[in-house]
Write a protein that holds these residues in place. Structure first.
Motif, PDB file in Angstrom:
ATOM      1  N   LYS A   1       0.711  -1.351  -0.158  1.00 11.39           N
ATOM      2  CA  LYS A   1      -0.129  -0.243  -0.122  1.00 11.39           C
ATOM      3  C   LYS A   1       0.655   1.237   0.212  1.00 11.39           C
ATOM      4  O   LYS A   1       1.801   1.331   0.823  1.00 11.39           O
ATOM      5  CB  LYS A   1      -1.145   0.147   1.694  1.00 11.39           C
ATOM      6  CG  LYS A   1      -1.879  -1.228   1.673  1.00 11.39           C
ATOM      7  CD  LYS A   1      -2.152  -0.921   2.948  1.00 11.39           C
ATOM      8  CE  LYS A   1      -3.294  -1.925   2.481  1.00 11.39           C
ATOM      9  NZ  LYS A   1      -4.152  -1.496   4.185  1.00 11.39           N
TER      10      LYS A   1
ATOM     11  N   LYS B   1      -6.925   1.626  -0.451  1.00 12.93           N
ATOM     12  CA  LYS B   1      -8.043   1.709   0.111  1.00 12.93           C
ATOM     13  C   LYS B   1      -9.023   0.640   0.338  1.00 12.93           C
ATOM     14  O   LYS B   1     -10.118   0.259   1.560  1.00 12.93           O
ATOM     15  CB  LYS B   1      -9.095   1.792  -0.929  1.00 12.93           C
ATOM     16  CG  LYS B   1      -8.831   3.330  -1.653  1.00 12.93           C
ATOM     17  CD  LYS B   1     -10.127   3.752  -3.111  1.00 12.93           C
ATOM     18  CE  LYS B   1      -8.987   5.137  -3.364  1.00 12.93           C
ATOM     19  NZ  LYS B   1      -9.853   4.660  -4.874  1.00 12.93           N
TER      20      LYS B   1
ATOM     21  N   ARG C   1      -4.718   2.036  -4.727  1.00  7.98           N
ATOM     22  CA  ARG C   1      -5.724   1.351  -5.085  1.00  7.98           C
ATOM     23  C   ARG C   1      -5.959   0.608  -3.568  1.00  7.98           C
ATOM     24  O   ARG C   1      -6.569   0.105  -2.805  1.00  7.98           O
ATOM     25  CB  ARG C   1      -5.923   0.618  -6.228  1.00  7.98           C
ATOM     26  CG  ARG C   1      -7.471  -0.320  -5.843  1.00  7.98           C
ATOM     27  CD  ARG C   1      -8.820   0.946  -6.749  1.00  7.98           C
ATOM     28  NE  ARG C   1     -10.264  -0.323  -6.261  1.00  7.98           N
ATOM     29  CZ  ARG C   1     -10.779   1.388  -7.065  1.00  7.98           C
ATOM     30  NH1 ARG C   1     -10.822   2.035  -7.904  1.00  7.98           N
ATOM     31  NH2 ARG C   1     -12.084   0.444  -6.674  1.00  7.98           N
ATOM     32  N   SER C   2      -4.570  -0.244  -3.413  1.00  5.82           N
ATOM     33  CA  SER C   2      -4.972  -1.084  -2.153  1.00  5.82           C
ATOM     34  C   SER C   2      -4.767  -1.097  -1.190  1.00  5.82           C
ATOM     35  O   SER C   2      -4.865  -1.218   0.002  1.00  5.82           O
ATOM     36  CB  SER C   2      -3.181  -1.297  -2.141  1.00  5.82           C
ATOM     37  OG  SER C   2      -2.037  -1.463  -2.741  1.00  5.82           O
TER      38      SER C   2
END
Lengths: 662, 186
Positions: free
Chosen positions: B134, B165, B162-163
C-alpha cells in the motif's frame, strides 16, 4: 424437525444422484439446468426462513448425529477456549500452514486455546459416517457473523470413505519411464495409501505412485497408454499442453466417453514439442487431481545444445492439500465447494511429499521443470537467493533467457528454470507471498517451505559456472514467432469477459462482498475468506466466460476455425464483478502467444497453453490453430472449471471459419 | 444574474480541468477503440488530488498509472511476493513554481518507508518502480538540495494506491458488534 437447509441438502442429494457428477461436462450442465426450478424454489424458501433465530431453532432440533451445538458456536459470544479445529487450531496455524509462516498480526496465537470445540459432526451426513465439519482456518480472523450456522448446499464426499486404509497399497514416489516411439505404458488409476505429515490417508494414484510415472520421450514420439480405471469414480486422462490427436485429449463428452470404474481406454499420445507437460483427469479435477492423479511428461529435444548444460535435472510438481484433524477435508458430492476462490490446501507438497529433499554439490547447476498442479493456489517460488534464470515455459523456450528472483506459477503452468546453488548448506525452496487479511485490511508476508536443497561442500563437476553466467538467446524461437508478427496488431477476432453469476449465496456472504470492493487484488495468493469460500458451491456460483460480441456464455460459445488460421483473442477480467479473481486460462490442443497485458506489448515471447489473466487486466492472446478437432478453453482453477468456466471451439481441415465472411 | 455570470466563468474552467484529467491519464490500452470494456487497468490508477496550498495548482489534476513491470511471467513479483509496478506520474494544468521543484515521493501508509522518486520533468512527468503493498503518493515543492530522506516542503498533490483503500473491518459493518479484543485488538 430437521432444519430447512438440511432438508435442502437432502433433497439435492435425492435429485442429484451420486452418478451425475461423473457425467461428461455438457451433460452435467444440462442436468443442472433442469434442476434449477426445483432448486430455486427450495433455496428461496430456505433463505426466507434462514434468519438466525429460525436457523438456530431448527438446528437445535436436529438429531444428535447432525447437531450443531450453537451454545458453543454463537459467534458473538465466541469462546476460543472451547474451539477445536482438529489439527488446524488457530494456535497451530503457523505450524500447520508452514513452519516458516509469518504471524500476520503479531498476535500471540499460543494464548488462543481452541481445545474443546468439536466440529467433527457438523451438518448432515450423506448417508454414512461422513459429515461436514468446519474448514481449517485462521481463528485470529473472525468469520462474518452468522456464517457458522451455514453449510454448503451439497453433501460432503470423500473417495474411499470407509475403506480400510491398511488394505490399500502404499504409494511409492514417482518413477521415470523412458519410452521410445511406439512403446506402450500400462497406466492404472487406483486407490492408494499415502502418508502426509505423519498421517495416513486414502488417496488416488497412477500406478501406485505419487506423482504418477514421469513419462520421458523424445520429441516427435508417439506412445500408447493403455489406461485402466480402478478408482471409485469415472475418469479420463487429459494430456495437458500436448498438441496431440483430438481423439485422445481426454475431455468427457467432447472427445471420449468417461472411463467408468473397471473400464479401459487406449490413448495414443503424440509429443510434437519439447518441454515439460503433465497429465491429469478431466473429470472432477477438484477431487481426482487434488487426491494425486497427476504426473509429468518430459519431452527431450532431438538436438544437443537445445538447453544449456546442467549438472542435474529435477522435475518438481507443486501442489497443496487441505487436511484437518479428521483427515482430508471433504469435497462436495454433487458439486464442488470452495467455488468462489477454489480450494486452497494447508499442507504444501513437492512431488507429493510434504518433506521433499534433494541433494546437490556446491555450484551445481540444476534445471528445474516446475509444474503447478494445485486446484487454485498460485505459487511464488524462490530458491533461497540462489541465482536463477528462466529458460522456457509451457510449449517452448523464451526468445531469450532472463534472470529471475522468483517464479510466479499459476495452476497448470510450467516453467523451466536453471538455478546454481553456490553456497553450502540447507536451502529452502519456498512459496513467498504477500497474503491478505481482509478482517484487518492488511497484507502480511507468508512463507511456505516447498522443498529443501542440501548443498554439500563438494565442488560441482564439471564446473558450469561460466556457461550458466550467460543469458542465451534462442533465434529459433524468434524466427518461429516472426511468422506470426503480421497478426500482432490486428483487431481481436474474439473478445471474452471473465465474470461470474451468483444466486442464493448466504446473505452474509453477499453483504461482505458488496462492502469489500474498494480494493480487489490482482491475484489471490491465499484463502482470505475460508468460510464464505467453503459455503459457495456450484449450486450458487457460476463462473463465466462471456463472448462480448455475441453475449453467449461458457458452453453456449462455440467458435469455428480453419486449420492454419491464426486468431487473436482479447480477454478482459472484470474487476467490478461480484467476486473478481485472476484466472489461468488454458487452451487445449493448440499453442498461443501472450501478446500484451493492458496494452503493454510482451517483448520476450514464449509459446504457452496456460496464462494468468489478473483482475482488471486485459490480455491479448494469439492462438495458432493448427490442430484439428473439438477443443476446450477454460479456467484451470479446478472449482471454476467445474462451475462452468469453459467454452468449446473447433478447428477443421476443410470446414468453415467464423471469419470467412469478414 | 450574478450566478449565471459566475457559472459562465467557471464552466470553461471545469471543462478544461475535465479535459486535462483525460490528457494526464492517457494509456495505450484505454485508447484502443476495440477495448470497449467498462473498466480495465485504470481500475488500479491513482488519482492525484491538489492540496490547493500552492498557487498554480488549484485547477491541476493528475494520475499515477501503474502497470506490471516487465516480467517473463506477465505478473511481476518481488521475491517476497509484492507486485512490482512501473508507474508514470503525470500532472496537467499545473504551473511551475518560481522557486523550487515538484518532487515525487512514495510512502507506506505509516510513513515508515519513503521512496524518493525524483523531480517532475518540465512536462510534469516522472516514472519509477514500486513494490510497496500500500502506498501514498506525495508531490511536494522542494527547494534545492531535495535529495533528502523525506519531503521537507509543502505537499502540493497527494494520492493513495488502490490497495491502500483496503481497510479493516473491525468495529463497523458486519463486524460492528464483534468482540474485537478477542482477536487481538484494543
Amino acid at each position: 424437525m430437521v432444519s430447512f437447509r438440511t432438508s435442502l441438502v437432502c433433497s439435492m442429494a435425492l435429485t442429484d444422484t451420486f452418478d451425475s457428477k461423473y457425467l461428461d461436462m455438457p451433460v452435467f450442465l444440462s442436468r443442472r439446468t433442469t434442476r434449477l426450478g426445483f432448486t430455486l424454489i427450495v433455496m428461496a424458501l430456505s433463505l426466507a426462513i434462514s434468519s438466525p433465530s429460525a436457523v438456530a431453532q431448527n438446528q437445535s432440533e436436529k438429531p444428535d448425529s447432525t447437531r450443531v451445538d450453537h451454545s458453543k458456536m454463537d459467534h458473538s459470544k465466541m469462546d476460543h477456549e472451547k474451539m477445536d479445529h482438529g489439527a488446524m487450531s488457530g494456535s497451530d496455524r503457523v505450524s500447520a500452514d508452514s513452519a516458516d509462516a509469518v504471524n500476520p498480526s503479531g498476535m500471540d496465537h499460543s494464548a488462543m486455546d481452541h481445545g474443546m470445540m468439536d466440529h467433527s459432526m457438523m451438518g448432515p451426513s450423506s448417508g454414512g459416517e461422513l459429515a461436514w465439519r468446519m474448514p481449517p482456518m485462521d481463528m485470529s480472523m473472525p468469520m462474518t457473523p452468522g456464517m457458522m450456522r451455514m453449510l454448503p448446499t451439497t453433501s460432503p464426499f470423500l473417495p474411499g470413505d470407509g475403506v480400510d486404509v491398511s488394505s490399500l497399497p502404499m504409494a511409492m514416489p514417482s518413477q521415470v519411464v523412458r519410452m521410445a516411439d511406439g512403446d506402450t505404458l500400462q497406466l492404472e488409476a487406483g486407490l492408494v495409501r499415502r502418508t502426509i505429515a505423519g498421517r495416513e490417508y486414502v488417496m488416488y494414484g497412477y500406478n501406485n505412485q505419487y506423482p504418477g510415472p514421469l513419462i520421458r520421450v523424445d520429441k516427435g514420439a508417439t506412445v500408447v497408454v493403455d489406461f485402466t480405471n480402478r478408482i471409485d469414480q469415472a475418469t479420463t486422462i487429459h494430456w495437458h499442453g500436448l498438441r496431440l490427436d483430438n481423439r485422445f485429449d481426454g475431455v468427457p463428452g467432447v472427445t471420449q466417453a468417461a472411463v467408468q470404474t473397471g473400464q479401459h481406454f487406449t490413448y495414443e499420445v503424440y509429443f510434437p514439442d519439447e518441454g515439460v507437460y503433465w497429465y491429469h483427469p478431466h473429470v472432477r479435477e477438484d477431487i481426482q487431481q487434488d487426491l494425486g492423479l497427476y504426473g509429468n511428461m518430459l519431452v527431450d529435444p532431438l538436438s544437443t545444445g537445445y538447453y544449456s548444460p546442467v549438472n542435474r535435472e529435477e522435475a518438481l510438481i507443486l501442489d497443496d492439500i487441505l487436511v484437518d484433524g479428521g483427515g482430508i477435508f471433504p469435497y462436495g458430492e454433487s458439486q464442488p465447494v470452495n467455488v468462489l476462490m477454489g480450494r486452497f490446501g494447508n499442507v504444501m507438497l513437492a512431488n507429493g511429499s510434504d518433506n521433499y529433499r534433494m541433494e546437490v554439490r556446491r555450484d551445481d547447476v540444476v534445471r528445474f521443470y516446475l509444474t503447478n498442479v494445485a486446484n487454485t493456489r498460485t505459487f511464488n517460488v524462490t530458491f533461497g537467493g540462489a541465482r536463477a534464470k528462466v529458460v522456457a515455459s509451457d510449449v517452448s523456450r523464451y526468445e531469450h533467457e532472463v534472470w529471475v528472483q522468483s517464479v510466479p506459477i499459476a495452476p497448470a503452468e510450467r516453467y523451466i528454470v536453471e538455478v546454481q546453488f553456490d553456497k553450502p548448506g540447507d536451502i529452502a525452496i519456498t512459496n513467498s507471498i504477500q497474503a491478505i487479511d481482509h478482517f484487518r485490511g492488511e497484507f502480511y508476508p507468508h512463507v511456505d517451505t516447498l522443498a529443501m536443497v542440501s548443498v554439500s561442500s563438494t565442488a560441482a563437476s564439471p564446473d558450469l559456472t561460466e556457461s550458466f553466467s550467460k543469458l542465451r538467446e534462442y533465434p529459433a524461437v524468434t524466427e518461429d514467432v516472426e511468422r506470426f508478427r503480421k497478426y500482432f496488431d490486428r483487431p481481436p477476432d474474439h473478445r471474452l469477459e471473465l465474470t461470474l453469476n451468483h444466486r442464493n449465496l448466504p446473505i452474509e456472504t453477499v453483504r461482505m462482498m458488496e462492502i469489500d470492493t474498494l480494493y480487489v487484488p490482482p491475484m489471490e495468493w491465499n484463502d482470505a475468506m475460508p468460510m464464505m469460500n467453503w459455503q459457495s458451491s456450484g449450486n450458487e456460483v457460476t463462473w463465466i466466460l462471456r463472448d462480448l460480441d455475441t453475449g453467449s456464455e461458457n458452453m453456449d460459445i462455440h467458435w469455428s476455425f480453419r486449420k492454419g488460421e491464426v486468431t487473436k483473442i482479447r480477454i478482459f477480467n472484470d474487476p467490478k464483478s461480484f467476486h473478481p479473481m485472476h484466472h489461468p486460462i488454458h487452451v487445449h490442443g493448440q499453442r498461443y502467444l501472450v501478446l500484451s497485458i493492458d496494452g503493454v506489448p510482451n517483448e520476450n515471447l514464449v509459446w504457452k497453453d496456460t496464462a494468468i489473466v489478473p483482475v482488471g487486466s486485459t490480455m491479448d492472446l494469439l492462438v495458432d490453430m493448427t490442430n484439428p478437432g473439438e477443443w476446450m478453453m477454460h479456467c484451470h482453477i479446478a472449482e471454476h472449471l467445474q462451475a462452468g468456466m469453459m467454452l468449446s471451439f473447433s478447428v477443421s481441415d476443410t470446414g468453415v471459419s467464423d471469419h470467412d465472411s469478414q | 444574474m450574478r450566478i449565471e455570470i459566475l457559472l459562465g466563468l467557471i464552466a470553461p474552467l471545469l471543462l478544461g480541468a475535465h479535459i486535462g484529467r483525460h490528457a494526464a491519464g492517457e494509456r495505450v490500452a484505454v485508447a484502443d477503440p476495440m477495448l470497449t470494456c467498462s473498466a480495465g487497468p485504470e481500475y488500479y490508477r491513482i488519482d492525484l488530488v491538489s492540496t490547493r496550498k500552492l498557487p498554480g495548482t488549484y485547477a491541476a489534476s493528475g494520475f499515477v498509472d501503474v502497470q506490471y513491470a516487465r516480467s517473463p511471467f506477465g505478473v511481476a513479483l518481488s521475491p517476497t511476493g509484492q507486485y512490482v509496478y512501473d508507474f508514470d506520474v503525470k500532472l496537467a494544468d499545473v504551473k511551475a513554481q518560481p522557486k523550487g521543484h515538484y518532487v515525487v515521493w512514495l510512502a507506506t501508509p505509516t510513513l515508515q518507508d519513503v521512496q524518493h522518486v525524483g523531480p517532475l520533468s518540465a512536462q510534469f512527468e516522472v516514472s519509477g518502480q514500486v513494490t510497496f503493498n500500500k502506498f501514498l503518493v506525495v508531490v511536494s515543492l522542494e527547494q534545492d538540495g531535495y535529495d533528502t530522506a523525506r519531503w521537507t516542503g509543502p505537499i502540493a498533490f497527494r494520492g493513495l494506491s488502490r490497495s491502500g483503500k483496503m481497510h479493516t473491518s473491525i468495529g463497523h459493518g458486519l463486524f460492528q458488534d464483534e468482540p474485537c479484543v478477542q482477536y487481538g485488538f484494543n
